[in-house]
Write an enzyme that holds these catalytic residues in place. Structure first.
Site, mmCIF file in Angstrom:
data_model
loop_
_atom_site.group_PDB
_atom_site.id
_atom_site.type_symbol
_atom_site.label_atom_id
_atom_site.label_comp_id
_atom_site.label_asym_id
_atom_site.label_seq_id
_atom_site.Cartn_x
_atom_site.Cartn_y
_atom_site.Cartn_z
ATOM 1 N N GLU A 59 0.867 -1.180 0.000
ATOM 2 C CA GLU A 59 0.000 0.000 0.000
ATOM 3 C C GLU A 59 0.903 1.229 0.000
ATOM 4 O O GLU A 59 1.673 1.444 0.929
ATOM 5 C CB GLU A 59 -0.924 -0.037 1.215
ATOM 6 C CG GLU A 59 -1.872 -1.236 1.159
ATOM 7 C CD GLU A 59 -2.672 -1.425 2.427
ATOM 8 O OE1 GLU A 59 -3.862 -1.736 2.317
ATOM 9 O OE2 GLU A 59 -2.098 -1.267 3.526
ATOM 10 N N ASP B 203 2.441 1.262 3.542
ATOM 11 C CA ASP B 203 3.615 0.394 3.630
ATOM 12 C C ASP B 203 4.861 1.041 3.050
ATOM 13 O O ASP B 203 5.977 0.675 3.419
ATOM 14 C CB ASP B 203 3.374 -0.918 2.873
ATOM 15 C CG ASP B 203 2.156 -1.674 3.363
ATOM 16 O OD1 ASP B 203 1.847 -1.583 4.565
ATOM 17 O OD2 ASP B 203 1.511 -2.352 2.537
ATOM 18 N N HIS C 266 11.607 0.580 -10.032
ATOM 19 C CA HIS C 266 12.988 0.203 -9.697
ATOM 20 C C HIS C 266 13.278 0.510 -8.226
ATOM 21 O O HIS C 266 13.815 -0.334 -7.497
ATOM 22 C CB HIS C 266 13.935 0.972 -10.620
ATOM 23 C CG HIS C 266 15.389 0.757 -10.367
ATOM 24 N ND1 HIS C 266 16.208 0.085 -11.250
ATOM 25 C CD2 HIS C 266 16.197 1.153 -9.341
ATOM 26 C CE1 HIS C 266 17.448 0.065 -10.772
ATOM 27 N NE2 HIS C 266 17.459 0.714 -9.615
ATOM 28 N N GLU C 267 12.913 1.716 -7.786
ATOM 29 C CA GLU C 267 13.202 2.101 -6.402
ATOM 30 C C GLU C 267 12.372 1.280 -5.420
ATOM 31 O O GLU C 267 12.864 0.904 -4.344
ATOM 32 C CB GLU C 267 12.965 3.600 -6.209
ATOM 33 C CG GLU C 267 13.766 4.504 -7.150
ATOM 34 C CD GLU C 267 15.257 4.198 -7.191
ATOM 35 O OE1 GLU C 267 15.802 3.680 -6.196
ATOM 36 O OE2 GLU C 267 15.892 4.460 -8.231
ATOM 37 N N HIS D 184 14.117 -1.907 -4.870
ATOM 38 C CA HIS D 184 15.171 -1.846 -3.853
ATOM 39 C C HIS D 184 14.572 -2.026 -2.465
ATOM 40 O O HIS D 184 15.111 -2.779 -1.641
ATOM 41 C CB HIS D 184 15.910 -0.512 -3.935
ATOM 42 C CG HIS D 184 16.920 -0.433 -5.037
ATOM 43 N ND1 HIS D 184 17.830 -1.430 -5.290
ATOM 44 C CD2 HIS D 184 17.173 0.550 -5.957
ATOM 45 C CE1 HIS D 184 18.608 -1.081 -6.308
ATOM 46 N NE2 HIS D 184 18.222 0.111 -6.736
ATOM 47 N N HIS E 42 20.874 -4.228 -7.884
ATOM 48 C CA HIS E 42 21.011 -3.974 -9.315
ATOM 49 C C HIS E 42 21.379 -5.255 -10.062
ATOM 50 O O HIS E 42 22.081 -6.121 -9.538
ATOM 51 C CB HIS E 42 22.077 -2.905 -9.568
ATOM 52 C CG HIS E 42 21.617 -1.529 -9.244
ATOM 53 N ND1 HIS E 42 22.478 -0.520 -8.857
ATOM 54 C CD2 HIS E 42 20.379 -0.977 -9.238
ATOM 55 C CE1 HIS E 42 21.791 0.590 -8.638
ATOM 56 N NE2 HIS E 42 20.513 0.333 -8.863
ATOM 57 N N CYS F 157 4.241 -6.110 6.939
ATOM 58 C CA CYS F 157 3.169 -5.204 6.501
ATOM 59 C C CYS F 157 2.606 -5.570 5.143
ATOM 60 O O CYS F 157 1.488 -5.158 4.799
ATOM 61 C CB CYS F 157 3.662 -3.756 6.495
ATOM 62 S SG CYS F 157 4.839 -3.357 5.161
ATOM 63 N N ASN G 260 -0.637 -8.827 4.829
ATOM 64 C CA ASN G 260 -2.073 -8.770 5.083
ATOM 65 C C ASN G 260 -2.855 -8.726 3.783
ATOM 66 O O ASN G 260 -2.597 -7.895 2.906
ATOM 67 C CB ASN G 260 -2.420 -7.548 5.940
ATOM 68 C CG ASN G 260 -1.990 -6.249 5.297
ATOM 69 O OD1 ASN G 260 -0.824 -6.061 4.997
ATOM 70 N ND2 ASN G 260 -2.931 -5.354 5.069
#
Length: 478
Positions: free
Chosen positions: A196, A280, A329-330, A333, A339, A384, A387
């Protein structure tokens, strides 16, 4: 009786080879003008909704007819989705706009098993689709003929800046990041996860788009529609729970140093945003030109962390696909993905977790990314995202084996004839493991390895996992 209504729009395409046109996506030097024809199947006398749940368009690409099938993305927003902006005197203004009847779709091209599409149908068709292994963009032309659209390839957009665009994450970027160590055999997870997410647009976004909050909202929706599609392949449901626009000024000092900005944004998120909006993950979207080639930065393996489940993304391109891939992409991570190395492949193109934005953008994760993600889930187990959303949380299309239930329900009360479900209590009957689903048979989970969805084209079969009624997507899908 169902009658097929053809919305009669001239089905024509006029290729402009070598010509140039200025579009929202930039200067395009090779494109086609097309007139999509909408085909709608409605019951006789039925009132056509503003945005249908499913739509079909016929158009020509490279002079050849194609059929674009679209389905409304009903998992895009949470039901408690909210938007916050600020009055000139700094008052916080939060609303819950109706988002059920939105105009954002996912889709595919008929007779092309590898095709995908992410389209906004708000004002004509705008977005991108993959056809025969190549990515095409489509957007309406601002002509007197409102039905005209331009279709073109990404590589035909003139690039003002040829410098490489990169993510700023490095292995040693964060002292708090400890590499995940393999302590036991890796367990491949097929459970769906749910992220979320809140997007925050800083004040430079407001300046860039001339103070028009509607344009910013539309831009974020277009980006997020693609992010939602990207993560479906990993069996991760990413839903937008909130959009905040810093309309009267930034709440942190957004700097050219992506590292500093990320740290400040995470601190603000923990002490301010998280206390008033459950989520989240949060991503900051800004036109700020970060130092060097960096266009994004995030903490690695920090999903669910109150401060560090965050990322910062530069709004660096008028092409929503590129910004969406960067934000995906972020988020990757945050979900433990590093990468890609040179040996990580996506059918010849750079993958989502490539450190450099590819001239041929891809919406695929490499097998390396799957391994990183599964390893992270196995050994960090972020709570998190476990759920399962209820109808009070997520607006989503019910599908076999993955019904969204009201709070307290174990099965769907709307099926009184179901022998597995007690319609009076909405609970499973004694001894029942499930009530419905592609992997539910006679109220019991089907055995692990049972085929529950046959492959189409070059795709792969999906299999039951023996512990749930749903048919989880095969993690090795292309």
């Amino acid at each position: 009786m169902i009658q097929v209504l053809l919305v009669t729009i001239c089905l024509a395409a006029f290729p402009y080879q070598g010509s140039s046109i200025i579009l929202e996506s930039g200067n395009v030097n090779d494109y086609e003008i097309v007139y999509p024809r909408k085909v709608t199947a409605l019951p006789k006398g039925a009132v056509q909704p503003k945005y249908e749940d499913t739509m079909q368009y016929e158009l020509k690409v490279n002079g050849e007819p194609v059929v674009l099938h679209l389905e409304k993305n009903k998992g895009l927003f949470s039901k408690d989705y909210s938007e916050t902006h600020y009055s000139p005197d700094g008052r916080k203004i939060t609303t819950n706009p109706p988002v059920e009847d939105h105009c954002y779709y996912h889709g595919r091209i008929q007779n092309d098993a590898d095709s995908t599409a992410s389209i906004s149908a708000c004002n004509g068709l705008k977005g991108h689709f993959k056809l025969q292994g190549e990515m095409y963009l489509i957007e309406p032309l601002k002509l007197s003929d409102s039905e005209a659209h331009a279709v073109f390839k990404y590589e035909h957009i003139e690039k003002e800046d040829e410098d490489p665009k990169m993510c700023g994450v490095t292995e040693t970027n964060w002292e708090s990041y400890e590499p995940i160590k393999k302590a036991s055999p890796l367990v491949v997870t097929t459970y769906q996860r749910y992220v979320e997410l809140v997007v925050v647009a800083d004040h430079r976004m407001v300046t860039k788009y001339n103070g028009n909050l509607i344009i910013i909202r539309t831009w974020v929706y277009e980006i997020f529609n693609t992010i939602n599609e990207i993560y479906q392949r990993m069996n991760i449901h990413v839903a937008l729970v909130g959009l905040e626009i810093w309309s009267n000024g930034d709440k942190i000092i957004v700097q050219s140093s992506a590292d500093v900005t990320l740290d400040l944004f995470g601190t603000w998120g923990e002490i301010d945003l998280l206390k008033r909006k459950s989520h989240d993950n949060a991503q900051l979207l800004t036109p700020t030109d970060f130092d060097g080639p960096t266009i994004g930065l995030a903490y690695v393996g920090t999903m669910c962390d109150p401060k560090r489940s965050t990322g910062v993304v530069q709004d660096f391109s008028p092409i929503n696909l590129l910004v969406a891939v960067t934000m995906a992409h972020e988020i990757g991570h945050n979900l433990g993905m590093n990468h890609d190395e040179n040996y990580c492949s996506c059918g010849g193109f750079a993958c989502i977790m490539s450190p450099v934005i590819s001239p041929q953008p891809s919406k695929l994760f490499s097998y390396c990314s799957y391994i990183h993600y599964w390893t992270y889930i196995n050994y960090r187990n972020p709570q998190c995202i476990l759920n399962k959303p209820l109808r009070t949380d997520i607006v989503s299309t019910p599908v076999s084996g993955n019904e969204l239930l009201e709070a307290g329900e174990e099965c769907d009360c709307d099926s009184p004839g179901n022998p597995c479900c007690d319609a009076a209590t909405c609970k499973l009957r004694p001894g029942a493991q499930c009530a419905e689903g592609l992997c539910c048979e006679q109220c019991r989970f089907m055995k692990e390895g049972t085929v529950c969805r046959i492959a189409r084209g070059d795709d792969m079969d999906d299999y039951c996992n023996g512990i749930s009624a749903g048919c989880p997507r095969n993690p090795f899908h292309a």
